[in-house]
Design an enzyme around this catalytic site. Structure first.
Site, PDB file in Angstrom:
ATOM      1  N   CYS A   8       0.863  -1.190   0.000  1.00 23.98           N
ATOM      2  CA  CYS A   8       0.000   0.000   0.000  1.00 23.98           C
ATOM      3  C   CYS A   8       0.891   1.229   0.000  1.00 23.98           C
ATOM      4  O   CYS A   8       2.079   1.126  -0.342  1.00 23.98           O
ATOM      5  CB  CYS A   8      -0.975  -0.018   1.187  1.00 23.98           C
ATOM      6  SG  CYS A   8      -0.187  -0.021   2.810  1.00 23.98           S
ATOM      7  N   ASN A  11       2.224   1.586   4.306  1.00 21.21           N
ATOM      8  CA  ASN A  11       2.549   0.321   4.979  1.00 21.21           C
ATOM      9  C   ASN A  11       2.213   0.374   6.473  1.00 21.21           C
ATOM     10  O   ASN A  11       2.889  -0.244   7.292  1.00 21.21           O
ATOM     11  CB  ASN A  11       4.043  -0.060   4.772  1.00 21.21           C
ATOM     12  CG  ASN A  11       4.393  -1.492   5.166  1.00 21.21           C
ATOM     13  OD1 ASN A  11       5.516  -1.762   5.573  1.00 21.21           O
ATOM     14  ND2 ASN A  11       3.458  -2.411   5.069  1.00 21.21           N
ATOM     15  N   CYS A  13      -1.568   1.011   7.309  1.00 22.18           N
ATOM     16  CA  CYS A  13      -3.016   0.762   7.457  1.00 22.18           C
ATOM     17  C   CYS A  13      -3.483  -0.520   6.758  1.00 22.18           C
ATOM     18  O   CYS A  13      -3.995  -1.430   7.406  1.00 22.18           O
ATOM     19  CB  CYS A  13      -3.825   1.932   6.912  1.00 22.18           C
ATOM     20  SG  CYS A  13      -3.676   3.437   7.880  1.00 22.18           S
ATOM     21  N   ARG A  14      -3.338  -0.573   5.445  1.00 20.46           N
ATOM     22  CA  ARG A  14      -3.931  -1.680   4.689  1.00 20.46           C
ATOM     23  C   ARG A  14      -3.027  -2.899   4.559  1.00 20.46           C
ATOM     24  O   ARG A  14      -3.423  -4.028   4.917  1.00 20.46           O
ATOM     25  CB  ARG A  14      -4.326  -1.201   3.278  1.00 20.46           C
ATOM     26  CG  ARG A  14      -5.491  -0.232   3.262  1.00 20.46           C
ATOM     27  CD  ARG A  14      -5.625   0.475   1.926  1.00 20.46           C
ATOM     28  NE  ARG A  14      -4.536   1.422   1.709  1.00 20.46           N
ATOM     29  CZ  ARG A  14      -4.346   2.134   0.611  1.00 20.46           C
ATOM     30  NH1 ARG A  14      -5.181   1.983  -0.409  1.00 20.46           N
ATOM     31  NH2 ARG A  14      -3.340   2.983   0.513  1.00 20.46           N
ATOM     32  N   SER A  15      -1.806  -2.714   4.038  1.00 18.02           N
ATOM     33  CA  SER A  15      -0.983  -3.901   3.734  1.00 18.02           C
ATOM     34  C   SER A  15      -0.553  -4.719   4.968  1.00 18.02           C
ATOM     35  O   SER A  15      -0.476  -5.948   4.863  1.00 18.02           O
ATOM     36  CB  SER A  15       0.216  -3.542   2.852  1.00 18.02           C
ATOM     37  OG  SER A  15       1.072  -2.617   3.463  1.00 18.02           O
ATOM     38  N   ASP A 126      -8.258   3.711   0.743  1.00 16.67           N
ATOM     39  CA  ASP A 126      -7.335   4.177   1.767  1.00 16.67           C
ATOM     40  C   ASP A 126      -8.137   4.693   2.976  1.00 16.67           C
ATOM     41  O   ASP A 126      -8.892   5.652   2.845  1.00 16.67           O
ATOM     42  CB  ASP A 126      -6.498   5.311   1.152  1.00 16.67           C
ATOM     43  CG  ASP A 126      -5.453   5.840   2.104  1.00 16.67           C
ATOM     44  OD1 ASP A 126      -5.483   5.477   3.300  1.00 16.67           O
ATOM     45  OD2 ASP A 126      -4.610   6.627   1.661  1.00 16.67           O
TER      46      ASP A 126
END
Ligand code: 4NP
Length: 157
Positions: A8, A11, A13-15, A126
């Site tokens: 993401c 690195n 929040c999402r990944s 996001d």
């Protein structure tokens, strides 16, 4: 060993959540000798930072422990990882451009949602600037992506 890198922007929040869900499912299926995941960001905004507290607590509420130290995608990742899965189109383009500049060919770079059914071209939004609800939405999408992706891996490898 098949290695997967989730990518993401920051690195945080999402990944890291994608990585944690993948590794948990793999562990539960007793497949740790065959598959492993890591995560990285295309930006250097949060190098060395732990995952965003909102991601950590939301994932924990779903039974997934997230632990990671933010890092940026590096050249070696293209040889190290069999699959590089981007959360959105900006990050996909960033990774593809990086591969092009570094003259590496890699046939495992995809948008993560391309493994979901009926989600072709869709992105993992996001959640960074949004509210709490966004983190659960991200978790649900990533959980489904990982389930489909692992099914794909088991059929393919
Ligand atoms: P991520 O979320 O890409 O899912 O880790 C973000 C984290 C930080 C920023 C943007 C998105 N930021 O602009 O600092």
């Amino acid at each position: 060993m098949v290695k997967v890198l989730f990518v993401c922007l920051g690195n945080i929040c999402r990944s890291p959540v994608a990585e944690a869900i993948f590794n948990k499912r793999i562990k539960e299926a007793q497949l740790v000798h065959r598959f492993l995941a890591d995560s990285a960001g295309t930006s250097a905004y949060h190098l060395g930072d732990p995952p965003d507290q909102r991601s950590v607590s939301n994932a924990l509420g779903n039974g997934v422990k997230v632990s990671h130290s933010a890092r940026q995608v590096v050249r070696e990742d293209f040889s190290e990882f069999d699959y590089i899965l981007a959360m959105d189109r900006d990050n996909l383009q960033h990774i593809q451009l990086m591969a092009q500049i570094q003259e590496v060919s890699h046939n495992g770079i995809f948008l993560i949602r391309s493994f979901q059914s009926n989600a072709q071209g869709l992105e993992v939004p996001d959640p960074y600037y949004g509210g709490k609800h966004g983190f659960q939405k991200v978790f649900d999408v990533l959980d489904d992506c990982n389930q489909r992706f692992i099914e794909y891996l088991l059929e393919t490898h």
